[in-house]
Design an enzyme around this catalytic site. Structure first.
Site, PDB file in Angstrom:
ATOM      1  N   LYS A   1      45.277  45.785  29.940  1.00 27.49           N
ATOM      2  CA  LYS A   1      44.673  44.829  29.959  1.00 27.49           C
ATOM      3  C   LYS A   1      44.252  44.256  28.956  1.00 27.49           C
ATOM      4  O   LYS A   1      44.701  43.069  28.190  1.00 27.49           O
ATOM      5  CB  LYS A   1      42.712  45.249  29.835  1.00 27.49           C
ATOM      6  CG  LYS A   1      42.588  45.883  31.739  1.00 27.49           C
ATOM      7  CD  LYS A   1      43.020  44.834  33.258  1.00 27.49           C
ATOM      8  CE  LYS A   1      43.434  45.753  33.862  1.00 27.49           C
ATOM      9  NZ  LYS A   1      44.443  46.626  34.205  1.00 27.49           N
TER      10      LYS A   1
ATOM     11  N   ALA B   1      39.156  53.758  38.957  1.00 21.18           N
ATOM     12  CA  ALA B   1      38.745  54.912  37.351  1.00 21.18           C
ATOM     13  C   ALA B   1      37.290  54.614  37.762  1.00 21.18           C
ATOM     14  O   ALA B   1      36.590  56.429  37.580  1.00 21.18           O
ATOM     15  CB  ALA B   1      39.097  54.241  36.345  1.00 21.18           C
TER      16      ALA B   1
ATOM     17  N   SER C   1      53.586  44.811  45.449  1.00 22.37           N
ATOM     18  CA  SER C   1      52.874  43.541  44.852  1.00 22.37           C
ATOM     19  C   SER C   1      51.282  44.140  45.034  1.00 22.37           C
ATOM     20  O   SER C   1      50.481  42.639  44.656  1.00 22.37           O
ATOM     21  CB  SER C   1      52.816  42.233  45.680  1.00 22.37           C
ATOM     22  OG  SER C   1      52.760  42.602  46.829  1.00 22.37           O
ATOM     23  N   GLY C   2      51.425  45.765  44.667  1.00 22.21           N
ATOM     24  CA  GLY C   2      49.677  45.896  44.822  1.00 22.21           C
ATOM     25  C   GLY C   2      49.197  45.762  43.168  1.00 22.21           C
ATOM     26  O   GLY C   2      49.797  44.737  42.729  1.00 22.21           O
TER      27      GLY C   2
ATOM     28  N   LEU D   1      42.810  62.804  26.363  1.00 23.57           N
ATOM     29  CA  LEU D   1      41.867  62.381  26.790  1.00 23.57           C
ATOM     30  C   LEU D   1      41.962  60.763  27.469  1.00 23.57           C
ATOM     31  O   LEU D   1      42.640  60.579  26.519  1.00 23.57           O
ATOM     32  CB  LEU D   1      40.679  62.709  25.479  1.00 23.57           C
ATOM     33  CG  LEU D   1      39.959  64.513  25.767  1.00 23.57           C
ATOM     34  CD1 LEU D   1      39.368  64.700  24.217  1.00 23.57           C
ATOM     35  CD2 LEU D   1      40.231  64.943  26.822  1.00 23.57           C
TER      36      LEU D   1
ATOM     37  N   ALA E   1      56.138  49.271  41.289  1.00 19.60           N
ATOM     38  CA  ALA E   1      55.489  49.684  41.505  1.00 19.60           C
ATOM     39  C   ALA E   1      54.957  49.457  42.947  1.00 19.60           C
ATOM     40  O   ALA E   1      54.569  49.172  43.705  1.00 19.60           O
ATOM     41  CB  ALA E   1      54.260  48.776  40.856  1.00 19.60           C
TER      42      ALA E   1
ATOM     43  N   ILE F   1      49.239  46.829  40.624  1.00 22.75           N
ATOM     44  CA  ILE F   1      50.188  47.705  38.716  1.00 22.75           C
ATOM     45  C   ILE F   1      50.866  46.579  39.194  1.00 22.75           C
ATOM     46  O   ILE F   1      51.128  45.980  37.870  1.00 22.75           O
ATOM     47  CB  ILE F   1      50.411  48.746  39.695  1.00 22.75           C
ATOM     48  CG1 ILE F   1      49.862  49.917  39.362  1.00 22.75           C
ATOM     49  CG2 ILE F   1      52.182  49.058  38.761  1.00 22.75           C
ATOM     50  CD1 ILE F   1      49.771  51.193  39.249  1.00 22.75           C
TER      51      ILE F   1
ATOM     52  N   GLY G   1      42.395  60.266  29.934  1.00 22.06           N
ATOM     53  CA  GLY G   1      43.782  59.926  31.028  1.00 22.06           C
ATOM     54  C   GLY G   1      44.746  58.441  31.161  1.00 22.06           C
ATOM     55  O   GLY G   1      44.979  58.206  30.065  1.00 22.06           O
TER      56      GLY G   1
ATOM     57  N   HIS H   1      23.198  27.586  36.811  1.00 25.36           N
ATOM     58  CA  HIS H   1      23.367  27.060  36.162  1.00 25.36           C
ATOM     59  C   HIS H   1      24.024  26.551  34.655  1.00 25.36           C
ATOM     60  O   HIS H   1      23.466  26.444  34.157  1.00 25.36           O
ATOM     61  CB  HIS H   1      23.693  25.371  37.453  1.00 25.36           C
ATOM     62  CG  HIS H   1      24.335  24.591  37.297  1.00 25.36           C
ATOM     63  ND1 HIS H   1      25.354  24.193  37.739  1.00 25.36           N
ATOM     64  CD2 HIS H   1      23.817  23.030  36.852  1.00 25.36           C
ATOM     65  CE1 HIS H   1      25.700  22.675  37.603  1.00 25.36           C
ATOM     66  NE2 HIS H   1      24.750  22.281  36.817  1.00 25.36           N
TER      67      HIS H   1
END
Length: 470
Positions: A52, A324, A187-188, A39, A274, A190, A41, A449
């Site tokens: 990340k 996603a 170089s996308g 689960l 990639a 991923i 994916g 600011h």
């Protein structure tokens, strides 16, 4: 006796599939999920989330080796690479467990196995056969079937992952050791994220791209700044490159690369491929149906319907953009349409794209060149982060905010950002696109600011009356 007949069956439990099931349950529809592996994916287990976690670790490592400008000193800085990887896997496991909890809480049954369309019942319901890993088969029925089986890494001849010298994203996420020399092909999003992670952890990295520029789907100004920043970090960037046959020798691999007619052989410990993804359309029982597959992706209409009545496709399986959040949005839209609710078709130009390399990249809408090619007369605003007080205080001045407006109507056609935390800020421009705001509303908006987001305001002003602080 367990239920086997449902209003909706969802094949695939990723960010499209599980969200579709949860929304269906909220609407009072009987629904079940069929999932063969895990689960959450690819996103939760082998994509968005673990990358990340790794990138966060690499950012910390970068900062620990760049403390002097902040007045700090640290000696003999080291890391436990196995723990870095283990933490990313733990984060993924926690979120995947969370998905299981959500489905259980919503009383959505999960059938573990491979789902496949298996014809119709006598009363015209869809049959789906579910084959468990041990071989047992269960037949389920439903009025509607949503295919959400996602995609996998594209494999090119000669670049097949071998788990040793050549990696796909899966091997790159769970390395046993840190490669000293690494070549990333593509170089996308991923490719650049892995290039950033491994470079910031200490690897010598070469990034190779067959297109004329890195991050080729992004605005040209953003691509140019990204290349400049990557090179400043020590990443060797080769664009417009032609790659020859890889030559393995022991624990190294040599890659012939031709750029501008000049050939060079690059020897590394590891190659990461990639070069895109392909949809998981195999073994879904699409034969003898009206479902159309083009270039490994299922063709759908604006409401995710395929050519076969009662069969839908969402997420990566249904084609670009492979994101996603696009899958999750399609999931809700698809289910609500099935439930008879009024829905609005998804506009791809209002879907943000985010790349979490260093510096981060985020965008929404048309690039400047695509807007001009589409016939728009445009006004363009640019604001560099070096002129932003918060970015200067953070020591994160590499970056640019760029806006593209329709000169005639004032519509925000596109926004493009590179710099610290721009993936958290792009939603401001996404709301503007979705709300059909013009430069007038954006110019009159008060930004807090000191924040990096002030640069978004300045980039709007730069397209018209001129930025105030640059």
């Amino acid at each position: 006796m367990s239920q086997t007949d449902f209003d909706i069956l969802v094949i695939g439990g990723g960010p499209g599939g599980y969200v579709a099931a949860l929304r269906a349950a909220q609407l009072g529809l009987s629904v079940a999920v069929v999932e063969a592996q895990h689960l959450g994916g690819i996103c939760l287990n082998w994509g968005c989330i673990p990358t990340k976690a790794l990138l966060r670790a690499s950012e910390i490592n970068h900062l620990l080796h760049d403390l002097e400008p902040y007045g700090f000193k640290a000696e003999n800085v080291s890391f436990d690479f196995a723990k870095v990887v283990a933490r990313s896997r733990a984060v993924s496991k926690q979120l995947a467990s969370g998905v299981a909890h959500l489905l259980k809480k919503a009383k959505v049954p999960v059938f573990n196995g491979y789902g496949k369309l298996a014809g119709l019942t006598a009363d015209k319901k869809r049959k789906v056969s579910v084959t468990a890993k041990e071989g047992a088969t269960t037949t389920l029925t439903a009025q509607h079937v949503i295919l959400a089986t996602g995609a996998r890494a594209r494999t090119l001849p000669g670049l097949e992952p071998d788990g040793n010298l050549i990696w796909s994203y899966r091997e790159a996420l769970v390395p046993e050791t840190l490669p000293k020399r690494l070549l990333v092909i593509g170089s996308g999003a991923i490719g650049t994220e892995f290039a950033s992670f491994y470079r910031n952890m200490g690897s010598e990295v070469t990034l190779v791209e067959v297109a004329p520029r890195v991050l080729p789907v992004e605005d040209e100004d953003i691509s140019a700044l990204a290349k400049k920043s990557f090179e400043k970090q020590g990443i060797k960037v080769l664009t417009s490159a032609k790659i020859g046959s890889l030559q393995k020798a022991g624990q190294t691999v040599t890659v012939p690369v031709e750029v501008a007619g000049k050939q060079q052989n690059i020897t590394v410990d590891t190659v990461i491929s990639a070069v895109g993804i392909v949809g998981n359309t195999e073994n879904l029982g699409l034969e003898n149906t009206k479902v159309v597959v083009e270039r490994t992706h299922i063709v759908t209409d604006a409401l995710c319907r395929t050519g076969e009545p009662g069969v839908y496709a969402i997420g990566d399986l249904a084609g670009a953009p492979w994101l996603a959040h696009k899958a999750s949005h399609e999931a809700v839209m698809c289910v609500e349409a099935i439930a008879g609710k009024k829905v609005h078709p998804l506009d791809p130009t209002k879907i943000p794209g985010c790349t979490y390399c260093r510096p981060q990249v985020a965008s929404v809408g048309l690039t400047e060149s695509k807007a001009r090619d589409a016939g728009y007369k445009v006004r363009v605003g640019k604001f560099p982060l070096v002129a932003n007080g918060k970015a200067l205080a953070m020591g994160e001045t590499d970056g640019l905010i760029k806006t593209v407006f329709d000169e005639v109507t004032g519509e925000l056609l596109g926004a493009h950002m590179i710099g610290a935390e721009v993936t958290e800020m792009i939603q401001g421009y996404v709301i503007a696109r979705n709300g059909e705001l013009t430069e007038a509303e954006l110019a009159e908006t008060v930004f807090p600011h000191p924040t990096i987001s002030e640069s978004m305001h300045e980039a709007v002003l730069a397209a018209y009356d001129g930025a105030l602080h640059f």
